[in-house]
Write a protein that holds these residues in place. Structure first.
Motif, short mmCIF file in Angstrom:
data_model
loop_
_atom_site.label_atom_id
_atom_site.label_comp_id
_atom_site.label_asym_id
_atom_site.label_seq_id
_atom_site.Cartn_x
_atom_site.Cartn_y
_atom_site.Cartn_z
N HIS A 4 0.86 -1.19 0.00
CA HIS A 4 0.00 0.00 0.00
C HIS A 4 0.90 1.24 0.00
CE1 HIS A 4 -2.98 2.92 1.16
NE2 HIS A 4 -3.93 1.99 1.00
N GLU A 5 0.56 2.19 -0.84
CA GLU A 5 1.42 3.37 -1.00
C GLU A 5 1.61 4.11 0.33
OE1 GLU A 5 2.92 3.60 -3.78
OE2 GLU A 5 3.82 5.60 -3.66
N GLN A 6 0.60 4.06 1.18
CA GLN A 6 0.69 4.76 2.47
C GLN A 6 1.77 4.13 3.36
OE1 GLN A 6 -3.10 4.74 4.44
NE2 GLN A 6 -2.57 6.60 5.58
N PHE A 16 -2.89 -2.21 7.53
CA PHE A 16 -3.08 -1.91 6.11
C PHE A 16 -3.93 -2.98 5.39
CE2 PHE A 16 0.61 0.63 7.20
CZ PHE A 16 0.34 1.82 6.56
N ASN A 48 5.03 6.01 3.88
CA ASN A 48 5.11 7.01 4.97
C ASN A 48 5.49 6.33 6.28
OD1 ASN A 48 4.11 8.71 3.04
ND2 ASN A 48 2.00 8.58 3.79
#
Ligand code: CMC
Length: 431
Positions: free
Chosen positions: A117-119, A147, A122
Protein backbone atom coordinates in the motif's frame (compact mmCIF):
# COMPACT_ATOMS: atom_id res chain seq x y z
CA UNK A 1 -1.28 -39.96 13.39
CA UNK A 2 -1.68 -43.65 14.16
CA UNK A 3 -1.81 -44.89 17.72
CA UNK A 4 1.00 -47.31 18.43
CA UNK A 5 0.50 -50.63 20.10
CA UNK A 6 2.95 -49.48 22.76
CA UNK A 7 2.22 -47.72 26.04
CA UNK A 8 4.69 -46.00 28.32
CA UNK A 9 4.44 -46.59 32.05
CA UNK A 10 5.21 -43.88 34.60
CA UNK A 11 5.56 -44.83 38.24
CA UNK A 12 6.08 -42.65 41.28
CA UNK A 13 4.85 -42.53 44.89
CA UNK A 14 3.62 -46.11 44.54
CA UNK A 15 1.24 -45.16 41.72
CA UNK A 16 1.50 -46.26 38.09
CA UNK A 17 0.15 -44.45 35.04
CA UNK A 18 -0.18 -45.86 31.53
CA UNK A 19 0.60 -43.27 28.88
CA UNK A 20 -0.52 -43.87 25.29
CA UNK A 21 2.07 -43.54 22.50
CA UNK A 22 1.85 -42.36 18.91
CA UNK A 23 3.91 -43.58 15.98
CA UNK A 24 4.93 -40.95 13.45
CA UNK A 25 5.49 -41.71 9.75
CA UNK A 26 9.18 -40.99 10.48
CA UNK A 27 11.16 -40.15 13.60
CA UNK A 28 10.89 -41.30 17.20
CA UNK A 29 7.66 -42.46 18.85
CA UNK A 30 5.88 -39.91 20.99
CA UNK A 31 4.51 -40.37 24.51
CA UNK A 32 1.16 -38.66 24.91
CA UNK A 33 1.19 -36.74 28.20
CA UNK A 34 -1.81 -34.53 27.50
CA UNK A 35 -3.89 -36.07 30.31
CA UNK A 36 -0.97 -36.54 32.70
CA UNK A 37 -1.65 -33.48 34.87
CA UNK A 38 -5.35 -34.27 35.19
CA UNK A 39 -4.65 -37.89 36.09
CA UNK A 40 -1.41 -37.71 38.07
CA UNK A 41 -1.19 -34.08 39.25
CA UNK A 42 2.37 -33.65 37.88
CA UNK A 43 3.89 -31.55 35.12
CA UNK A 44 6.74 -32.56 32.83
CA UNK A 45 9.80 -30.28 32.73
CA UNK A 46 11.55 -29.46 29.43
CA UNK A 47 12.50 -25.74 29.26
CA UNK A 48 14.26 -25.78 25.85
CA UNK A 49 11.74 -28.27 24.38
CA UNK A 50 14.58 -30.72 23.75
CA UNK A 51 12.31 -33.75 24.23
CA UNK A 52 8.89 -32.28 23.55
CA UNK A 53 6.79 -32.49 20.38
CA UNK A 54 4.76 -29.29 20.58
CA UNK A 55 2.37 -30.25 17.78
CA UNK A 56 1.77 -32.76 15.01
CA UNK A 57 2.66 -31.67 11.50
CA UNK A 58 2.87 -33.01 7.95
CA UNK A 59 5.09 -30.29 6.49
CA UNK A 60 8.78 -30.79 7.26
CA UNK A 61 10.81 -33.67 8.63
CA UNK A 62 14.41 -33.55 9.91
CA UNK A 63 16.55 -36.57 10.73
CA UNK A 64 19.26 -34.84 12.73
CA UNK A 65 21.46 -37.93 13.08
CA UNK A 66 21.56 -38.58 9.33
CA UNK A 67 21.53 -34.92 8.24
CA UNK A 68 18.27 -35.26 6.28
CA UNK A 69 15.74 -32.48 5.63
CA UNK A 70 12.49 -33.28 3.81
CA UNK A 71 9.72 -30.89 2.76
CA UNK A 72 6.49 -32.83 2.26
CA UNK A 73 8.79 -35.84 1.79
CA UNK A 74 11.10 -34.30 -0.83
CA UNK A 75 14.82 -33.99 0.11
CA UNK A 76 16.12 -30.42 0.32
CA UNK A 77 19.08 -31.11 -1.99
CA UNK A 78 16.72 -32.29 -4.75
CA UNK A 79 14.51 -29.23 -4.29
CA UNK A 80 17.53 -26.90 -4.28
CA UNK A 81 18.85 -28.46 -7.48
CA UNK A 82 15.68 -29.16 -9.49
CA UNK A 83 12.95 -26.90 -8.15
CA UNK A 84 12.69 -23.18 -7.44
CA UNK A 85 11.44 -21.10 -4.56
CA UNK A 86 7.85 -20.43 -5.65
CA UNK A 87 7.32 -24.09 -6.48
CA UNK A 88 8.66 -24.97 -3.01
CA UNK A 89 6.25 -22.38 -1.55
CA UNK A 90 3.37 -24.14 -3.31
CA UNK A 91 4.58 -27.51 -2.03
CA UNK A 92 4.83 -26.29 1.56
CA UNK A 93 1.46 -24.53 1.46
CA UNK A 94 -0.66 -27.12 -0.32
CA UNK A 95 1.24 -30.38 0.30
CA UNK A 96 1.98 -31.51 -3.28
CA UNK A 97 4.14 -30.37 -6.18
CA UNK A 98 1.96 -28.33 -8.55
CA UNK A 99 1.06 -29.18 -12.14
CA UNK A 100 2.35 -26.63 -14.66
CA UNK A 101 -1.08 -24.94 -14.78
CA UNK A 102 -1.39 -24.75 -10.99
CA UNK A 103 2.12 -23.35 -10.68
CA UNK A 104 1.40 -20.69 -13.27
CA UNK A 105 -1.78 -19.71 -11.46
CA UNK A 106 0.06 -19.56 -8.11
CA UNK A 107 2.90 -17.47 -9.56
CA UNK A 108 0.38 -15.07 -11.05
CA UNK A 109 -1.43 -14.72 -7.72
CA UNK A 110 1.82 -14.02 -5.86
CA UNK A 111 3.05 -11.61 -8.52
CA UNK A 112 -0.19 -9.60 -8.39
CA UNK A 113 0.41 -8.89 -4.71
CA UNK A 114 4.02 -7.70 -4.75
CA UNK A 115 3.30 -3.98 -4.26
CA UNK A 116 2.66 -2.60 -0.80
CA UNK A 117 0.00 0.00 0.00
CA UNK A 118 1.42 3.37 -1.00
CA UNK A 119 0.69 4.76 2.47
CA UNK A 120 3.17 2.24 3.88
CA UNK A 121 5.94 4.37 2.36
CA UNK A 122 5.11 7.01 4.97
CA UNK A 123 5.25 4.41 7.68
CA UNK A 124 8.82 3.49 6.65
CA UNK A 125 9.81 7.13 6.80
CA UNK A 126 9.01 7.22 10.52
CA UNK A 127 12.05 5.04 11.29
CA UNK A 128 15.46 6.51 12.08
CA UNK A 129 17.46 6.62 8.89
CA UNK A 130 20.12 4.26 10.27
CA UNK A 131 17.61 1.70 11.60
CA UNK A 132 18.67 -1.93 11.25
CA UNK A 133 16.52 -3.44 8.44
CA UNK A 134 15.33 -6.14 10.89
CA UNK A 135 14.00 -3.45 13.24
CA UNK A 136 12.13 -1.90 10.34
CA UNK A 137 10.79 -5.27 9.20
CA UNK A 138 9.43 -6.25 12.61
CA UNK A 139 7.53 -2.95 12.71
CA UNK A 140 6.34 -2.85 9.11
CA UNK A 141 5.19 -6.48 8.96
CA UNK A 142 3.28 -5.99 12.22
CA UNK A 143 1.75 -2.85 10.69
CA UNK A 144 0.40 -4.90 7.78
CA UNK A 145 -2.45 -5.74 10.20
CA UNK A 146 -3.51 -2.11 9.89
CA UNK A 147 -3.08 -1.91 6.11
CA UNK A 148 -4.60 -5.30 5.23
CA UNK A 149 -7.33 -5.70 7.85
CA UNK A 150 -9.55 -7.25 5.15
CA UNK A 151 -7.48 -10.45 5.32
CA UNK A 152 -6.87 -10.59 9.06
CA UNK A 153 -9.88 -12.68 10.16
CA UNK A 154 -8.31 -16.07 10.85
CA UNK A 155 -11.66 -17.84 11.09
CA UNK A 156 -12.29 -17.23 7.37
CA UNK A 157 -10.37 -19.68 5.09
CA UNK A 158 -10.54 -17.27 2.16
CA UNK A 159 -8.98 -14.45 4.21
CA UNK A 160 -6.30 -16.87 5.40
CA UNK A 161 -5.50 -17.67 1.77
CA UNK A 162 -5.30 -13.97 0.83
CA UNK A 163 -3.11 -13.19 3.86
CA UNK A 164 -0.77 -16.07 2.92
CA UNK A 165 -0.33 -14.83 -0.64
CA UNK A 166 0.12 -11.25 0.54
CA UNK A 167 2.84 -12.25 3.01
CA UNK A 168 4.77 -14.35 0.47
CA UNK A 169 4.47 -11.61 -2.16
CA UNK A 170 5.17 -8.53 -0.05
CA UNK A 171 7.98 -9.67 2.23
CA UNK A 172 10.67 -9.23 -0.48
CA UNK A 173 9.29 -5.76 -1.20
CA UNK A 174 9.35 -4.87 2.50
CA UNK A 175 12.88 -6.29 3.00
CA UNK A 176 14.17 -4.38 -0.05
CA UNK A 177 12.46 -1.18 1.13
CA UNK A 178 14.00 -1.59 4.60
CA UNK A 179 17.40 -1.87 2.90
CA UNK A 180 16.90 1.10 0.57
CA UNK A 181 15.69 3.20 3.49
CA UNK A 182 18.75 2.27 5.58
CA UNK A 183 21.12 3.46 2.83
CA UNK A 184 19.14 6.56 1.89
CA UNK A 185 18.17 5.46 -1.62
CA UNK A 186 14.68 5.73 -3.14
CA UNK A 187 12.37 2.75 -2.89
CA UNK A 188 12.22 0.64 -6.06
CA UNK A 189 8.79 -0.69 -7.03
CA UNK A 190 8.49 -4.41 -7.79
CA UNK A 191 8.72 -5.53 -11.42
CA UNK A 192 6.28 -8.28 -12.23
CA UNK A 193 8.09 -9.22 -15.45
CA UNK A 194 10.95 -10.57 -13.31
CA UNK A 195 10.87 -13.79 -11.35
CA UNK A 196 10.70 -13.74 -7.53
CA UNK A 197 14.46 -13.70 -6.87
CA UNK A 198 15.39 -11.42 -9.79
CA UNK A 199 12.71 -8.96 -8.70
CA UNK A 200 14.16 -8.90 -5.19
CA UNK A 201 17.68 -8.23 -6.50
CA UNK A 202 16.31 -5.48 -8.73
CA UNK A 203 14.45 -3.84 -5.82
CA UNK A 204 17.66 -3.94 -3.75
CA UNK A 205 20.27 -2.92 -6.30
CA UNK A 206 18.70 -0.82 -9.05
CA UNK A 207 18.53 2.96 -8.79
CA UNK A 208 16.49 5.36 -10.93
CA UNK A 209 19.67 7.04 -12.21
CA UNK A 210 21.00 4.10 -14.21
CA UNK A 211 20.08 0.86 -15.89
CA UNK A 212 20.47 -2.33 -13.88
CA UNK A 213 20.42 -5.79 -15.41
CA UNK A 214 19.86 -8.70 -13.05
CA UNK A 215 22.50 -11.37 -13.59
CA UNK A 216 20.47 -14.59 -14.10
CA UNK A 217 23.11 -16.72 -12.39
CA UNK A 218 23.00 -14.50 -9.31
CA UNK A 219 19.19 -14.61 -9.41
CA UNK A 220 19.39 -18.42 -9.44
CA UNK A 221 21.79 -18.34 -6.45
CA UNK A 222 19.42 -15.96 -4.64
CA UNK A 223 16.49 -18.26 -5.38
CA UNK A 224 18.45 -21.20 -3.97
CA UNK A 225 19.17 -19.26 -0.76
CA UNK A 226 15.42 -18.61 -0.42
CA UNK A 227 14.71 -22.31 -1.01
CA UNK A 228 17.28 -23.50 1.53
CA UNK A 229 15.73 -21.31 4.24
CA UNK A 230 12.06 -21.96 3.39
CA UNK A 231 11.07 -24.08 6.38
CA UNK A 232 12.71 -25.96 9.20
CA UNK A 233 10.15 -27.76 11.33
CA UNK A 234 9.36 -26.45 14.85
CA UNK A 235 12.36 -24.12 15.34
CA UNK A 236 12.23 -21.12 17.70
CA UNK A 237 10.68 -18.60 15.30
CA UNK A 238 8.16 -21.09 13.89
CA UNK A 239 7.15 -22.10 17.40
CA UNK A 240 6.82 -18.39 18.20
CA UNK A 241 4.49 -17.92 15.24
CA UNK A 242 2.44 -20.96 16.31
CA UNK A 243 2.23 -19.81 19.94
CA UNK A 244 1.29 -16.24 18.98
CA UNK A 245 -1.33 -17.55 16.52
CA UNK A 246 -2.80 -19.98 19.04
CA UNK A 247 -4.61 -17.07 20.68
CA UNK A 248 -6.30 -16.27 17.37
CA UNK A 249 -4.09 -13.23 16.71
CA UNK A 250 -3.98 -12.02 13.11
CA UNK A 251 -1.34 -13.50 10.77
CA UNK A 252 0.60 -10.28 10.17
CA UNK A 253 1.13 -9.73 13.92
CA UNK A 254 2.15 -13.40 14.29
CA UNK A 255 4.69 -13.29 11.44
CA UNK A 256 6.11 -10.09 12.98
CA UNK A 257 6.58 -12.10 16.21
CA UNK A 258 8.42 -14.76 14.19
CA UNK A 259 10.69 -12.13 12.67
CA UNK A 260 11.50 -10.78 16.14
CA UNK A 261 12.48 -14.25 17.33
CA UNK A 262 14.51 -14.99 14.22
CA UNK A 263 16.63 -11.90 14.80
CA UNK A 264 18.57 -13.43 17.72
CA UNK A 265 22.18 -14.55 17.11
CA UNK A 266 21.42 -18.13 18.19
CA UNK A 267 18.85 -18.34 15.36
CA UNK A 268 18.61 -16.30 12.12
CA UNK A 269 20.97 -13.62 13.38
CA UNK A 270 23.78 -16.18 13.19
CA UNK A 271 24.42 -15.47 9.49
CA UNK A 272 25.37 -11.86 10.25
CA UNK A 273 27.30 -12.91 13.36
CA UNK A 274 29.13 -15.61 11.38
CA UNK A 275 30.39 -13.30 8.67
CA UNK A 276 31.46 -10.77 11.29
CA UNK A 277 33.35 -13.56 13.06
CA UNK A 278 35.05 -14.71 9.83
CA UNK A 279 36.12 -11.12 9.14
CA UNK A 280 37.40 -10.75 12.69
CA UNK A 281 39.47 -13.93 12.30
CA UNK A 282 40.77 -12.37 9.09
CA UNK A 283 43.60 -14.76 8.24
CA UNK A 284 43.95 -18.53 8.51
CA UNK A 285 46.83 -18.30 10.99
CA UNK A 286 44.42 -16.87 13.62
CA UNK A 287 42.00 -19.81 13.39
CA UNK A 288 43.57 -21.88 16.24
CA UNK A 289 43.14 -18.91 18.60
CA UNK A 290 39.39 -18.72 17.83
CA UNK A 291 38.94 -22.49 18.06
CA UNK A 292 40.60 -22.41 21.47
CA UNK A 293 38.24 -19.62 22.56
CA UNK A 294 35.18 -21.59 21.35
CA UNK A 295 36.33 -24.55 23.48
CA UNK A 296 37.06 -22.48 26.58
CA UNK A 297 34.24 -22.88 29.14
CA UNK A 298 35.10 -19.48 30.66
CA UNK A 299 34.75 -17.67 27.34
CA UNK A 300 31.20 -17.09 26.05
CA UNK A 301 32.48 -17.07 22.45
CA UNK A 302 31.01 -19.74 20.15
CA UNK A 303 31.84 -20.56 16.57
CA UNK A 304 28.95 -18.91 14.77
CA UNK A 305 27.46 -20.99 11.96
CA UNK A 306 28.44 -24.14 13.87
CA UNK A 307 26.21 -26.52 15.82
CA UNK A 308 22.51 -27.14 15.73
CA UNK A 309 19.86 -28.30 18.16
CA UNK A 310 18.63 -31.02 15.80
CA UNK A 311 21.46 -31.80 13.37
CA UNK A 312 24.14 -33.97 14.90
CA UNK A 313 25.64 -34.43 11.45
CA UNK A 314 26.18 -32.12 8.47
CA UNK A 315 23.32 -29.68 7.97
CA UNK A 316 22.24 -30.71 4.44
CA UNK A 317 21.60 -27.05 3.63
CA UNK A 318 25.21 -26.17 4.47
CA UNK A 319 26.49 -28.61 1.83
CA UNK A 320 24.44 -26.95 -0.93
CA UNK A 321 25.37 -23.51 0.40
CA UNK A 322 29.09 -24.31 0.29
CA UNK A 323 28.80 -25.43 -3.33
CA UNK A 324 26.82 -22.28 -4.15
CA UNK A 325 29.49 -20.10 -2.50
CA UNK A 326 32.12 -21.59 -4.81
CA UNK A 327 29.91 -21.08 -7.89
CA UNK A 328 28.95 -17.49 -7.06
CA UNK A 329 32.50 -16.37 -6.27
CA UNK A 330 33.71 -18.08 -9.40
CA UNK A 331 31.07 -16.32 -11.48
CA UNK A 332 31.94 -12.96 -9.97
CA UNK A 333 35.60 -13.63 -10.69
CA UNK A 334 36.47 -13.34 -7.01
CA UNK A 335 39.59 -15.43 -6.73
CA UNK A 336 41.07 -16.26 -3.36
CA UNK A 337 38.31 -14.57 -1.39
CA UNK A 338 39.94 -14.29 2.07
CA UNK A 339 36.65 -14.82 3.96
CA UNK A 340 35.90 -18.01 2.02
CA UNK A 341 39.44 -19.21 2.64
CA UNK A 342 39.08 -18.60 6.37
CA UNK A 343 35.66 -20.34 6.37
CA UNK A 344 36.94 -23.45 4.59
CA UNK A 345 40.02 -23.74 6.77
CA UNK A 346 38.00 -23.10 9.94
CA UNK A 347 35.55 -25.83 8.93
CA UNK A 348 38.47 -28.22 8.30
CA UNK A 349 40.22 -27.50 11.58
CA UNK A 350 37.03 -27.58 13.66
CA UNK A 351 35.88 -30.89 12.16
CA UNK A 352 39.30 -32.40 12.93
CA UNK A 353 39.13 -31.23 16.55
CA UNK A 354 37.88 -33.79 19.14
CA UNK A 355 35.81 -31.08 20.96
CA UNK A 356 33.60 -30.50 17.91
CA UNK A 357 33.56 -34.19 16.97
CA UNK A 358 32.46 -35.32 20.46
CA UNK A 359 29.73 -32.68 20.68
CA UNK A 360 28.69 -33.42 17.09
CA UNK A 361 29.05 -29.79 16.01
CA UNK A 362 28.99 -29.30 12.23
CA UNK A 363 28.61 -26.25 9.97
CA UNK A 364 24.98 -25.13 9.70
CA UNK A 365 23.11 -23.21 7.00
CA UNK A 366 24.51 -19.90 8.22
CA UNK A 367 28.17 -20.83 7.83
CA UNK A 368 28.46 -20.17 4.08
CA UNK A 369 25.34 -18.11 3.31
CA UNK A 370 26.91 -14.82 4.42
CA UNK A 371 29.84 -15.28 2.05
CA UNK A 372 27.46 -15.60 -0.91
CA UNK A 373 25.31 -12.68 0.17
CA UNK A 374 28.34 -10.46 0.71
CA UNK A 375 29.70 -11.37 -2.73
CA UNK A 376 26.32 -10.42 -4.20
CA UNK A 377 26.68 -6.96 -2.66
CA UNK A 378 24.51 -7.25 0.46
CA UNK A 379 25.73 -5.66 3.69
CA UNK A 380 25.70 -7.95 6.75
CA UNK A 381 22.65 -6.14 8.14
CA UNK A 382 20.59 -7.59 5.25
CA UNK A 383 21.49 -11.21 5.91
CA UNK A 384 18.82 -11.83 8.56
CA UNK A 385 16.09 -9.92 6.64
CA UNK A 386 16.79 -12.25 3.69
CA UNK A 387 16.44 -15.23 6.02
CA UNK A 388 13.15 -13.72 7.30
CA UNK A 389 11.66 -13.24 3.85
CA UNK A 390 12.64 -16.80 2.88
CA UNK A 391 11.25 -18.31 6.10
CA UNK A 392 7.93 -16.48 5.75
CA UNK A 393 6.58 -19.37 3.64
CA UNK A 394 7.48 -21.82 6.42
CA UNK A 395 5.81 -19.67 9.07
CA UNK A 396 2.72 -19.19 6.91
CA UNK A 397 2.43 -22.92 6.10
CA UNK A 398 2.79 -23.91 9.75
CA UNK A 399 0.32 -21.25 10.84
CA UNK A 400 -2.26 -22.45 8.30
CA UNK A 401 -1.80 -26.04 9.35
CA UNK A 402 -2.37 -25.09 12.97
CA UNK A 403 -5.41 -22.86 12.39
CA UNK A 404 -7.10 -25.49 10.20
CA UNK A 405 -6.70 -28.14 12.91
CA UNK A 406 -10.03 -28.56 14.75
CA UNK A 407 -8.13 -29.67 17.86
CA UNK A 408 -6.19 -26.40 18.09
CA UNK A 409 -5.90 -25.00 21.61
CA UNK A 410 -4.24 -21.88 22.92
CA UNK A 411 -0.60 -22.68 23.77
CA UNK A 412 -0.19 -22.38 27.51
CA UNK A 413 2.91 -24.03 29.04
CA UNK A 414 3.16 -24.54 32.80
CA UNK A 415 6.22 -24.05 35.02
CA UNK A 416 8.36 -25.45 37.81
CA UNK A 417 7.80 -22.69 40.35
CA UNK A 418 10.83 -22.02 42.58
CA UNK A 419 9.82 -18.65 44.05
CA UNK A 420 8.50 -17.69 47.47
CA UNK A 421 5.35 -19.32 48.73
CA UNK A 422 2.53 -17.09 49.98
CA UNK A 423 3.61 -14.44 52.50
CA UNK A 424 2.04 -11.33 53.98
CA UNK A 425 2.68 -7.83 52.66
CA UNK A 426 5.08 -5.78 54.83
CA UNK A 427 4.52 -2.02 55.12
CA UNK A 428 7.42 0.07 53.78
CA UNK A 429 8.40 1.43 57.25
CA UNK A 430 8.75 -2.11 58.58
CA UNK A 431 11.08 -3.48 55.86
N1 CMC B 1 30.78 -23.32 19.34
C1 CMC B 1 31.33 -23.91 20.44
N2 CMC B 1 30.66 -24.75 21.26
C2 CMC B 1 29.39 -25.02 20.94
C3 CMC B 1 28.76 -24.45 19.83
C4 CMC B 1 29.50 -23.57 19.01
N3 CMC B 1 28.96 -23.00 17.95
N4 CMC B 1 27.47 -24.87 19.77
C5 CMC B 1 27.31 -25.69 20.81
N5 CMC B 1 28.46 -25.77 21.53
C6 CMC B 1 28.69 -26.60 22.73
C7 CMC B 1 28.08 -25.98 23.96
O1 CMC B 1 28.97 -25.16 24.65
C8 CMC B 1 27.66 -27.19 24.75
O2 CMC B 1 28.80 -27.68 25.41
P1 CMC B 1 28.65 -28.41 26.86
O3 CMC B 1 27.80 -29.61 26.63
O4 CMC B 1 30.06 -28.74 27.23
O5 CMC B 1 28.00 -27.41 27.77
C9 CMC B 1 27.28 -28.23 23.69
O6 CMC B 1 28.00 -27.84 22.50
C10 CMC B 1 25.78 -28.25 23.37
O7 CMC B 1 25.38 -26.91 23.11
P2 CMC B 1 23.95 -26.33 23.50
O8 CMC B 1 24.04 -24.85 23.55
O9 CMC B 1 23.45 -27.04 24.72
O10 CMC B 1 23.12 -26.83 22.26
P3 CMC B 1 21.78 -26.21 21.75
O11 CMC B 1 21.12 -27.27 20.98
O12 CMC B 1 21.01 -25.60 22.88
O13 CMC B 1 22.23 -25.00 20.81
C11 CMC B 1 22.77 -23.69 18.92
C12 CMC B 1 22.18 -25.01 19.42
C13 CMC B 1 22.53 -23.60 17.41
C14 CMC B 1 22.03 -22.51 19.60
C15 CMC B 1 24.28 -23.66 19.24
O14 CMC B 1 24.94 -24.72 18.58
C16 CMC B 1 24.91 -22.32 18.87
O15 CMC B 1 24.87 -21.38 19.67
N6 CMC B 1 25.53 -22.21 17.64
C17 CMC B 1 26.06 -20.95 17.17
C18 CMC B 1 24.95 -20.08 16.63
C19 CMC B 1 24.44 -20.57 15.29
O16 CMC B 1 25.20 -20.86 14.38
N7 CMC B 1 23.09 -20.58 15.15
C20 CMC B 1 22.44 -20.94 13.89
C21 CMC B 1 21.67 -22.23 13.99
S1 CMC B 1 21.13 -22.83 12.38
C22 CMC B 1 20.06 -21.63 11.76
C23 CMC B 1 18.93 -21.23 12.64
O17 CMC B 1 18.38 -22.02 13.41
O18 CMC B 1 18.53 -20.09 12.57
Amino acid sequence: MTESTKNATLSFDGKTFELPMFSPTAGPDVIDIRKLYAQADVFTYDPGFTSTASCDSTITFIDGAEGVLLHRGYPIDQLAEKSHFLEVCYLLLYGELPTAAKLEDFETRVTRHTMVHEQMHNFFRGFRRDAHPMATMVGVVGAMSAFYADSADVSDPWQREVASIRLIAKLPTIAAMAYKYSIGQPFVYPRNDLDYAANFLNMCFSVPAEKYEVNPILARAMDRIFTLHADHEQNASTSTVRLASSSGANPFACIAAGIACLWGPAHGGANQACLEMLREIGTVDRIPEFIARAKDKDDPFRLMGFGHRVYKNFDPRAKVMKQSADEVLDLLGVENNPTLQVAKELEKQALADPYFAEKKLFPNVDFYSGIILEAMGFPTSMFTPIFALSRTIGWVSQWREMIADPQMKIGRPRQLYLGETQRDYVNVEDR
